[in-house]
Design an enzyme around this catalytic site. Structure first.
Site, PDB file in Angstrom:
ATOM      1  N   CYS A 155      87.878  18.420  33.098  1.00  0.00           N
ATOM      2  CA  CYS A 155      86.633  19.167  33.325  1.00  0.00           C
ATOM      3  C   CYS A 155      85.791  18.512  34.419  1.00  0.00           C
ATOM      4  O   CYS A 155      84.922  19.149  34.996  1.00  0.00           O
ATOM      5  CB  CYS A 155      85.841  19.311  32.032  1.00  0.00           C
ATOM      6  N   GLU A 192      81.371  23.078  25.828  1.00  0.00           N
ATOM      7  CA  GLU A 192      81.497  22.385  27.117  1.00  0.00           C
ATOM      8  C   GLU A 192      82.532  23.184  27.886  1.00  0.00           C
ATOM      9  O   GLU A 192      83.665  23.349  27.417  1.00  0.00           O
ATOM     10  CB  GLU A 192      81.922  20.938  26.846  1.00  0.00           C
TER      11      GLU A 192
HETATM   12  P1  NAP Z   1      90.165  28.869  26.317  1.00  0.00           P
HETATM   13  O1  NAP Z   1      90.844  30.089  26.752  1.00  0.00           O
HETATM   14  O2  NAP Z   1      88.716  28.798  26.501  1.00  0.00           O
HETATM   15  O3  NAP Z   1      90.515  28.665  24.790  1.00  0.00           O
HETATM   16  C1  NAP Z   1      90.031  27.564  24.051  1.00  0.00           C
HETATM   17  C2  NAP Z   1      90.080  27.915  22.597  1.00  0.00           C
HETATM   18  O4  NAP Z   1      89.104  28.907  22.324  1.00  0.00           O
HETATM   19  C3  NAP Z   1      91.393  28.483  22.184  1.00  0.00           C
HETATM   20  O5  NAP Z   1      91.725  27.928  20.954  1.00  0.00           O
HETATM   21  C4  NAP Z   1      91.164  29.966  22.096  1.00  0.00           C
HETATM   22  O6  NAP Z   1      91.880  30.564  21.042  1.00  0.00           O
HETATM   23  C5  NAP Z   1      89.695  30.045  21.744  1.00  0.00           C
HETATM   24  N1  NAP Z   1      89.062  31.236  22.315  1.00  0.00           N
HETATM   25  C6  NAP Z   1      89.065  31.620  23.609  1.00  0.00           C
HETATM   26  N2  NAP Z   1      88.365  32.755  23.752  1.00  0.00           N
HETATM   27  C7  NAP Z   1      87.923  33.094  22.524  1.00  0.00           C
HETATM   28  C8  NAP Z   1      87.174  34.179  22.023  1.00  0.00           C
HETATM   29  N3  NAP Z   1      86.722  35.160  22.809  1.00  0.00           N
HETATM   30  N4  NAP Z   1      86.921  34.215  20.711  1.00  0.00           N
HETATM   31  C9  NAP Z   1      87.395  33.245  19.887  1.00  0.00           C
HETATM   32  N5  NAP Z   1      88.118  32.212  20.311  1.00  0.00           N
HETATM   33  C10 NAP Z   1      88.378  32.123  21.610  1.00  0.00           C
HETATM   34  O7  NAP Z   1      90.774  27.593  27.017  1.00  0.00           O
HETATM   35  P2  NAP Z   1      92.257  27.058  27.110  1.00  0.00           P
HETATM   36  O8  NAP Z   1      93.187  27.837  26.270  1.00  0.00           O
HETATM   37  O9  NAP Z   1      92.145  25.649  26.788  1.00  0.00           O
HETATM   38  O10 NAP Z   1      92.633  27.190  28.626  1.00  0.00           O
HETATM   39  C11 NAP Z   1      92.469  28.361  29.371  1.00  0.00           C
HETATM   40  C12 NAP Z   1      91.592  28.099  30.568  1.00  0.00           C
HETATM   41  O11 NAP Z   1      90.348  27.504  30.179  1.00  0.00           O
HETATM   42  C13 NAP Z   1      92.149  27.112  31.572  1.00  0.00           C
HETATM   43  O12 NAP Z   1      93.059  27.714  32.450  1.00  0.00           O
HETATM   44  C14 NAP Z   1      90.903  26.645  32.257  1.00  0.00           C
HETATM   45  O13 NAP Z   1      90.507  27.533  33.251  1.00  0.00           O
HETATM   46  C15 NAP Z   1      89.854  26.649  31.194  1.00  0.00           C
HETATM   47  N6  NAP Z   1      89.584  25.287  30.640  1.00  0.00           N
HETATM   48  C16 NAP Z   1      88.573  24.586  31.165  1.00  0.00           C
HETATM   49  C17 NAP Z   1      88.290  23.339  30.681  1.00  0.00           C
HETATM   50  C18 NAP Z   1      87.169  22.551  31.232  1.00  0.00           C
HETATM   51  O14 NAP Z   1      86.931  21.469  30.734  1.00  0.00           O
HETATM   52  N7  NAP Z   1      86.467  23.010  32.208  1.00  0.00           N
HETATM   53  C19 NAP Z   1      89.042  22.773  29.665  1.00  0.00           C
HETATM   54  C20 NAP Z   1      90.097  23.523  29.131  1.00  0.00           C
HETATM   55  C21 NAP Z   1      90.341  24.788  29.639  1.00  0.00           C
HETATM   56  P3  NAP Z   1      93.394  31.025  21.213  1.00  0.00           P
HETATM   57  O15 NAP Z   1      94.046  30.080  22.146  1.00  0.00           O
HETATM   58  O16 NAP Z   1      93.907  30.924  19.832  1.00  0.00           O
HETATM   59  O17 NAP Z   1      93.372  32.377  21.773  1.00  0.00           O
END
Ligand code: NAP
Length: 524
Positions: free
Chosen positions: A301, A264
């Protein structure tokens, strides 16, 4: 007492060399705890244990699994104020939100327990044999849903409880009969460890097999990558960014045995303002949207990031009031300096695009990591010409698009990517008169709202929290509500199987008393 260790079945473990800390965004400094990232050996151990546990857990009755889920809810409650304090420390979110999210998390677990007690969710279908059917005899064929195997759940940054360790993905997978390995979110590892202790206590008290649940720490992407690539992992649940979700989806599809990834991801949740909506309640809608856009520092989200209306005096007045109302609200702390920095980058980039006017940008001084709310305005033509303006800026931010007419709104909707929600503001007559716009919106979303704000997500059996890509990787499923269990199961048919050896759900006598589809009719 936080140990910083990984939870591997019923033991705590710290074999790896990589350590990290979580961060208190309000105080703008690291928290006191040190966490140990899971090593490759620990990852493998958790998956092997889950695989052994699956052999037992898949056959645990619905009633026993329900006891387990209810016990998790009770143990989370028993964590008391320590959980609330640690949640607030690691997330910067207020105490009221922590209590609300804890209530929702326990409510989700109990809702799945109720589903299991009822038992009908397995979708038993029975077609009896017709040995004398002409020209060919018909076999007895019966089908139902079975758990898929060990599931990896990625904790979400923006819901440390409800979409993380024992959140909706975990609750639905455990309800389905799948062991869960959580890849803990590095921003709230202490909250994750506490909740994991509650899950393990519940598993021990209700006699669940060791390995039914594990929680692994990580400070970078490798732990998650190793888990998704592990041949004994059978499905993945994820909530987060489009980049993260699609990377994991690709990885899972490159495996020798591809597995489903239910991610999601991003959504800008368009609001379509039909002309009559602004005739009477313009100021009320402006105030409601100001509050919805800023709720939880915009880190939802379902945050309304796009408003589409027809250029008019009413729309101009709506933009003026929305901008004034949003500036009356106090900025709040974001989850982490990285998310705060990304928010500022995103809003700067979109504010500088061709034709964009910044109609609200909070100017007063704010505390550490507090996001300044922003509203942009742009014409329909400029919005259509520039897909950068269609991207999610995660935070208290929204773009109002002034379109030439409702045909231009329809064109924009047809060009938008998939969304979790879409909202129509207007009268019932407006809906009928603009059915093409409503159709265009419905085709892009998983949930369509009439005269409301999309930020509240009910956890019930009719909720759809998902949508066409990139809102989610599979729009046929929801990650919220009891239907979320359907992501972790697969149907199996039994042909001409002896009645007493069939699963109880399929036996002639219907000993579980569940609703089944028998010879085309629903019966229990
Ligand atoms: P994220 O960067 O997508 O990370 C979520 C989880 O997935 C983290 O545990 C991260 O690991 C892991 N991950 C990310 N990229 C990966 C990859 N290429 N391979 C393996 N694992 C991976 O999200 P976030 O840390 O929660 O927040 C960053 C940004 O995501 C926010 O600024 C926002 O833009 C977006 N976000 C959107 C929503 C939504 O509902 N739309 C919700 C949350 C976040 P690590 O942290 O250990 O690196």
């Amino acid at each position: 007492m936080i140990s910083g260790k990984n939870t591997i079945g019923n033991k705590l473990s710290k074999q790896g060399d990589i350590t990290f800390k979580t961060f208190n965004p309000k105080e703008n400094k690291p928290t006191e705890w040190t966490f140990y990232e899971a090593s490759s050996a620990e990852i493998n151990e958790a998956v092997e244990l889950a695989t052994s546990a699956f052999k037992i857990y898949k056959n645990v009755t619905g009633i026993k699994k329900a006891e387990f889920l209810e016990a998790i809810a009770t143990e989370i409650e028993t964590l008391g104020e320590e959980l609330i304090l640690i949640y607030c420390k690691e997330s910067g979110l207020p105490e009221g939100r922590a209590r609300g999210e804890r209530g929702r998390t326990m409510g989700q677990l109990r809702a799945f327990a109720a589903l299991l007690k009822d038992g009908s969710w397995v979708e038993a279908v029975i077609e009896k044999a017709q040995p004398n059917r002409d020209p060919m005899p018909k076999s007895d064929i019966r089908k139902m849903l079975f758990p898929i195997g060990p599931v990896v759940v990625f904790g979400a940054s923006n819901f440390p409880l409800a979409f993380s360790t024992a959140g909706g993905d975990t609750a639905s997978a455990l309800a389905a009969g799948c062991p869960v390995i959580v890849k803990s979110h590095p921003m709230h590892a202490a909250t994750g460890e506490l909740v994991s202790s509650a899950v393990i206590k519940a598993a021990e008290k209700t006699g669940m097999p060791n390995g039914v649940f594990s929680n692994l720490n990580s400070s970078g992407i490798t732990v998650g990558q190793q888990l998704v690539k592990h041949p004994k992992v059978k499905a993945v649940g994820f909530t987060g960014s489009i980049a993260g979700g699609t990377a994991l989806y690709k990885l899972a599809n490159e495996r020798v045995e591809p597995i489903p990834v239910f991610a999601e991801m991003g959504s800008i949740n368009p609001i379509v303002v039909l002309p009559s909506a602004l005739e009477k309640e313009r100021d009320e809608w402006a105030a409601k949207y100001a509050s919805s856009i800023t709720m939880g520092a915009g880190q939802f989200c379902t945050n309304p990031g796009l408003v589409l209306g027809v250029k008019s005096k009413n729309l101009d007045d709506f933009i003026t009031t929305l901008s004034a109302e949003i500036l009356k609200l106090e900025p709040t702390c974001m989850l982490h300096p990285n998310i705060y920095a990304k928010y500022n980058e995103g809003k700067k980039e979109l504010s500088g695009q061709n034709g964009v006017t910044v109609t609200a940008d909070y100017e007063k001084d704010v505390g550490a990591n507090e996001a300044k709310q922003t509203i942009l305005n742009v014409s329909g033509a400029d919005f259509l010409a520039n897909t950068k303006l269609h991207t999610e800026v995660f935070g208290p931010f929204s773009v109002v698009v002034s379109c030439k007419n409702t045909t231009e709104i329809e064109t924009i909707l047809n060009h938008l990517e998939g969304q979790l929600t879409g909202t129509v503001l207007g009268s019932e007559d407006d809906l009928a008169a603009h059915s093409n716009v409503v159709d265009a919106l419905q085709s892009r979303v998983g949930r369509i709202l009439f005269n409301g704000v999309p930020t509240g997500v009910e956890v019930n059996s009719s909720m759809v929290h998902g949508g066409p890509f990139p809102a989610s990787t599979d729009s046929r499923f929801t990650s919220v509500g009891t239907s979320a269990i359907k992501r972790w199961v697969r149907p199996v048919s039994f042909q001409d199987w002896p009645n007493k050896l069939l699963p109880q759900a399929l036996q002639n006598e219907n000993p579980l008393g569940i609703v089944r589809l028998e010879e085309g009719s629903y019966t229990n």
